[in-house]
Design a protein around this motif. Structure first.
Motif, PDB file in Angstrom:
ATOM      1  N   UNK A 287     -28.930 -78.830 -46.738  1.00 41.59           N
ATOM      2  CA  UNK A 287     -27.979 -79.285 -45.579  1.00 41.59           C
ATOM      3  C   UNK A 287     -27.724 -80.044 -44.768  1.00 41.59           C
ATOM      4  N   UNK A 288     -28.224 -81.746 -45.069  1.00 43.95           N
ATOM      5  CA  UNK A 288     -27.999 -82.635 -44.447  1.00 43.95           C
ATOM      6  C   UNK A 288     -26.877 -83.116 -43.909  1.00 43.95           C
ATOM      7  N   UNK A 289     -26.300 -83.382 -44.983  1.00 48.10           N
ATOM      8  CA  UNK A 289     -24.371 -83.756 -44.313  1.00 48.10           C
ATOM      9  C   UNK A 289     -23.526 -83.119 -45.566  1.00 48.10           C
ATOM     10  N   UNK A 290     -22.509 -83.441 -45.385  1.00 51.43           N
ATOM     11  CA  UNK A 290     -21.367 -82.884 -45.869  1.00 51.43           C
ATOM     12  C   UNK A 290     -21.716 -83.149 -47.105  1.00 51.43           C
ATOM     13  N   UNK A 291     -20.995 -82.649 -48.393  1.00 48.94           N
ATOM     14  CA  UNK A 291     -21.752 -82.675 -49.878  1.00 48.94           C
ATOM     15  C   UNK A 291     -20.943 -83.776 -50.030  1.00 48.94           C
ATOM     16  N   UNK A 292     -20.043 -84.159 -50.087  1.00 47.55           N
ATOM     17  CA  UNK A 292     -19.192 -85.669 -50.381  1.00 47.55           C
ATOM     18  C   UNK A 292     -19.735 -86.571 -49.959  1.00 47.55           C
ATOM     19  N   UNK A 293     -20.888 -86.984 -49.201  1.00 43.48           N
ATOM     20  CA  UNK A 293     -21.436 -87.652 -48.562  1.00 43.48           C
ATOM     21  C   UNK A 293     -22.887 -87.763 -49.256  1.00 43.48           C
ATOM     22  N   UNK A 294     -23.345 -86.727 -49.977  1.00 40.64           N
ATOM     23  CA  UNK A 294     -25.134 -86.308 -50.412  1.00 40.64           C
ATOM     24  C   UNK A 294     -24.998 -85.976 -51.892  1.00 40.64           C
ATOM     25  N   UNK A 359     -37.054 -68.222 -41.700  1.00 44.94           N
ATOM     26  CA  UNK A 359     -37.480 -69.180 -41.633  1.00 44.94           C
ATOM     27  C   UNK A 359     -35.462 -69.026 -40.871  1.00 44.94           C
ATOM     28  N   UNK A 360     -34.377 -68.874 -41.260  1.00 43.57           N
ATOM     29  CA  UNK A 360     -32.860 -69.284 -41.585  1.00 43.57           C
ATOM     30  C   UNK A 360     -32.732 -68.406 -39.822  1.00 43.57           C
ATOM     31  N   UNK A 361     -31.796 -69.485 -39.147  1.00 41.29           N
ATOM     32  CA  UNK A 361     -31.371 -68.883 -37.466  1.00 41.29           C
ATOM     33  C   UNK A 361     -29.630 -69.864 -37.852  1.00 41.29           C
ATOM     34  N   UNK A 362     -29.201 -67.827 -38.296  1.00 42.62           N
ATOM     35  CA  UNK A 362     -28.117 -68.458 -38.095  1.00 42.62           C
ATOM     36  C   UNK A 362     -26.751 -67.930 -36.608  1.00 42.62           C
ATOM     37  N   UNK A 363     -25.762 -69.048 -36.631  1.00 35.31           N
ATOM     38  CA  UNK A 363     -25.301 -69.460 -35.750  1.00 35.31           C
ATOM     39  C   UNK A 363     -23.928 -68.849 -36.647  1.00 35.31           C
ATOM     40  N   UNK A 364     -22.930 -69.978 -35.754  1.00 37.82           N
ATOM     41  CA  UNK A 364     -21.517 -69.852 -36.714  1.00 37.82           C
ATOM     42  C   UNK A 364     -21.726 -70.956 -37.939  1.00 37.82           C
ATOM     43  N   UNK A 365     -21.505 -69.652 -39.224  1.00 39.30           N
ATOM     44  CA  UNK A 365     -21.713 -70.261 -40.429  1.00 39.30           C
ATOM     45  C   UNK A 365     -19.902 -71.235 -40.980  1.00 39.30           C
ATOM     46  N   UNK A 366     -19.793 -72.032 -40.894  1.00 36.05           N
ATOM     47  CA  UNK A 366     -18.815 -73.244 -40.891  1.00 36.05           C
ATOM     48  C   UNK A 366     -19.203 -74.032 -42.038  1.00 36.05           C
ATOM     49  N   UNK A 367     -18.164 -73.861 -43.095  1.00 38.60           N
ATOM     50  CA  UNK A 367     -19.073 -74.518 -44.315  1.00 38.60           C
ATOM     51  C   UNK A 367     -17.757 -75.878 -44.490  1.00 38.60           C
ATOM     52  N   UNK A 368     -17.058 -75.919 -43.288  1.00 35.58           N
ATOM     53  CA  UNK A 368     -16.083 -76.925 -43.081  1.00 35.58           C
ATOM     54  C   UNK A 368     -17.055 -78.022 -42.237  1.00 35.58           C
ATOM     55  N   UNK A 369     -18.044 -77.760 -41.479  1.00 31.05           N
ATOM     56  CA  UNK A 369     -18.232 -77.953 -39.892  1.00 31.05           C
ATOM     57  C   UNK A 369     -19.578 -78.906 -40.566  1.00 31.05           C
ATOM     58  N   UNK A 370     -20.175 -79.134 -39.790  1.00 26.19           N
ATOM     59  CA  UNK A 370     -21.919 -79.539 -39.357  1.00 26.19           C
ATOM     60  C   UNK A 370     -22.171 -78.857 -38.915  1.00 26.19           C
ATOM     61  N   UNK A 371     -22.597 -78.010 -38.780  1.00 22.04           N
ATOM     62  CA  UNK A 371     -21.893 -75.798 -37.845  1.00 22.04           C
ATOM     63  C   UNK A 371     -24.003 -76.109 -37.052  1.00 22.04           C
ATOM     64  N   UNK A 372     -24.012 -75.097 -36.851  1.00 22.79           N
ATOM     65  CA  UNK A 372     -25.664 -74.674 -36.385  1.00 22.79           C
ATOM     66  C   UNK A 372     -26.457 -74.302 -37.480  1.00 22.79           C
TER      67      UNK A 372
END
Length: 484
Positions: A287-294, A359-372
């Motif tokens: 999950x380092x960055x948006x998929x098109x950049x990685x 280990x997952x700390x789930x906040x507000x999942x949003x695959x269109x943004x760098x979520x938390x």
């Protein structure tokens, strides 16, 4: 005599041929492939990364020069020529009308197609349609095109192009004689060496496990990019640039064909789950960055794993959130069953996924943004889009390194000139993948290859026409200005 000889048949070559012909030059294109495979890697492309200061037709919002440059700087780690990179970036803002004049059509990005509605203009019909449009336009303008003519050698005199040499060959069962083709100037746009298995082996060597990593590479693009002309130019003293192990290398489906798999073999669910190696262990932040950049770093990451193979693992929650690949994933109702089907060490694999889940700390999942959504206390961490993989059925996709094109190329300048010990040739130019390493020292971001090829193809064609004696408009630094 031919005025401008263009060696190659992909996007950069065709842009060069069209520009030279528009300047009035007599142009001949030599494509090494048969007609049905023409276009090199360009036939597998989908889009062009475009700078724009405001919304433009198929592009939303704005993607200014500085943001584009920072995106490129990040993926290359600074291994780039800023002057040449900015030429490509600026040219990307103004080339689409010219492309349309030669029959290329654009469309808004499909729903869920990477997250590039703001940055990339998609070709209607994909790269094959673009290539066909350019060939139709070239032929209607009087550009000569020949197929099945791989250039084996270049004849030079003090850095000046004299002629191209075509070796004796067999085409459709007929033996054709060797040829020598003279021209007043020449553009080299014949691609990299990704389809040359011996050269890949030479570049990558053996690893500490005694493996030859490149033996397990798949080639996403054309089988005709064997680097014969690139190697010959280096032997002739042309200045080279780039690391031969660096390439646009993507993690693709391990079940893909050896050549010409294209875009549909890519696996785009990496950032939605975890990736493990054949030992059942994670090895990088998915999950380092948006998929098109990685997406373009993952081929190299997989290449560094045992056996050059990895497995992208997701659960039911992620289905429908990514572009589905051409082959279905392996499906199972439990993690243990999935491990057995994928022939992974079951205990290690299950532990890896369960450790990740805890280990997952789930906040507000949003695959269109760098979520938390992130992990804590896990190495490697997953910094975004971290959700437990706990909802069956589970899916696994086998990954292999998929090479699109290599970055070793010829050193050039803003005029797309080939250099010999720092001295520019008066009539020999280079474009496309044969010089992309000037801009791409490593890494990749979606659509940048087409931006480089289009910009420097147009520059090379213009300069070649001028070298052949034609008065034209030079295309440099993203702007047109008259040369008299």
């Amino acid at each position: 005599m031919i005025d401008v000889l263009v060696v190659g048949g992909g996007n950069a070559a065709l842009c060069a041929a069209l520009m030279a012909r528009e300047a009035g030059a007599r142009v001949l294109v030599l494509e090494s492939s048969p007609r049905e495979w023409r276009g090199g890697n360009s036939q597998h492309t989908r889009n062009l990364r475009c700078m724009h200061e405001a919304p433009q037709d198929v592009l939303i919002d704005a993607y200014p020069e500085e943001e584009y440059w920072q995106d490129l700087l990040k993926v290359t780690g600074g291994i780039t020529n800023e002057r040449l990179a900015r030429i490509a970036i600026r040219a990307s803002s103004s080339c689409r009308d010219w492309m349309r004049s030669h029959g290329v059509h654009f469309q808004p990005p499909l729903s869920g197609a990477l997250h590039v509605a703001r940055t990339n203009a998609f070709f209607m019909g994909g790269g094959k349609a673009l290539v066909n449009a350019y060939y139709r336009s070239a032929e209607s303008l009087g550009v000569q095109v020949r197929y099945d003519v791989p250039v084996a050698d270049i004849e030079l005199q003090d850095g000046r192009f004299i002629a191209a040499h075509i070796a004796e060959r067999v085409v459709d069962g007929q033996r054709l004689p060797a040829e020598r083709i003279e021209a007043r100037s020449c553009v080299l746009a014949a691609g990299g060496f990704e389809s040359n298995r011996e050269w890949l082996r030479e570049a990558w060597g053996q690893n500490e496990r005694g493996e030859w990593p490149s033996d397990n590479f798949l080639i996403r693009g054309t089988r005709f990019n064997t680097g014969v002309l690139l190697r010959r130019m280096i032997e002739l003293g042309a200045d080279a640039i780039g690391d031969p192990t660096q390439a646009h290398m993507v993690a693709i489906d391990a079940r893909a064909p050896l050549y010409d798999g294209g875009i549909c073999t890519r696996i785009d669910c990496v950032s939605l789950g975890v990736v493990v190696n054949r030992e059942g262990r994670r090895f990088y932040d998915e999950g380092e960055d948006f998929w098109p950049k990685r997406y373009a770093i993952w081929g190299r990451l997989v290449a560094q794993q045992p056996g050059q193979i990895g497995f992208s693992i997701i659960d039911r929650k992620s289905v429908g959130s990514f572009m589905p690949p051409v082959f279905p994933g392996t499906k199972a109702n439990s993690l243990g069953e999935l491990a057995r089907q994928l022939e992974l060490p079951e205990a290690e694999f299950v532990k890896t996924v369960e450790d990740y889940n805890r280990a997952c700390r789930v906040g507000t999942f949003d695959h269109t943004a760098l979520d938390d959504c992130h992990t804590e206390g896990l190495s490697p961490a997953k910094t975004h889009w971290a959700r437990p993989i706990d909802t069956p059925p589970f899916y696994g996709y086998p990954l292999r390194p998929g090479v699109t094109f290599t970055y070793l190329g010829l050193k050039t300048n803003e005029h797309a000139v080939v250099h010999f010990t720092g001295k520019p040739s008066p009539n020999l130019f280079v474009a496309g993948e044969m010089m992309a390493g000037n801009v791409l020292g490593k890494g990749y971001t979606a659509g940048i290859g087409m931006a480089i090829g289009t910009a420097f193809g147009r520059i090379a064609g213009t300069q070649a026409a001028m070298a052949a004696g034609y008065r034209t408009h030079a295309v440099t630094a993203g702007h047109d200005h008259a040369n008299v």
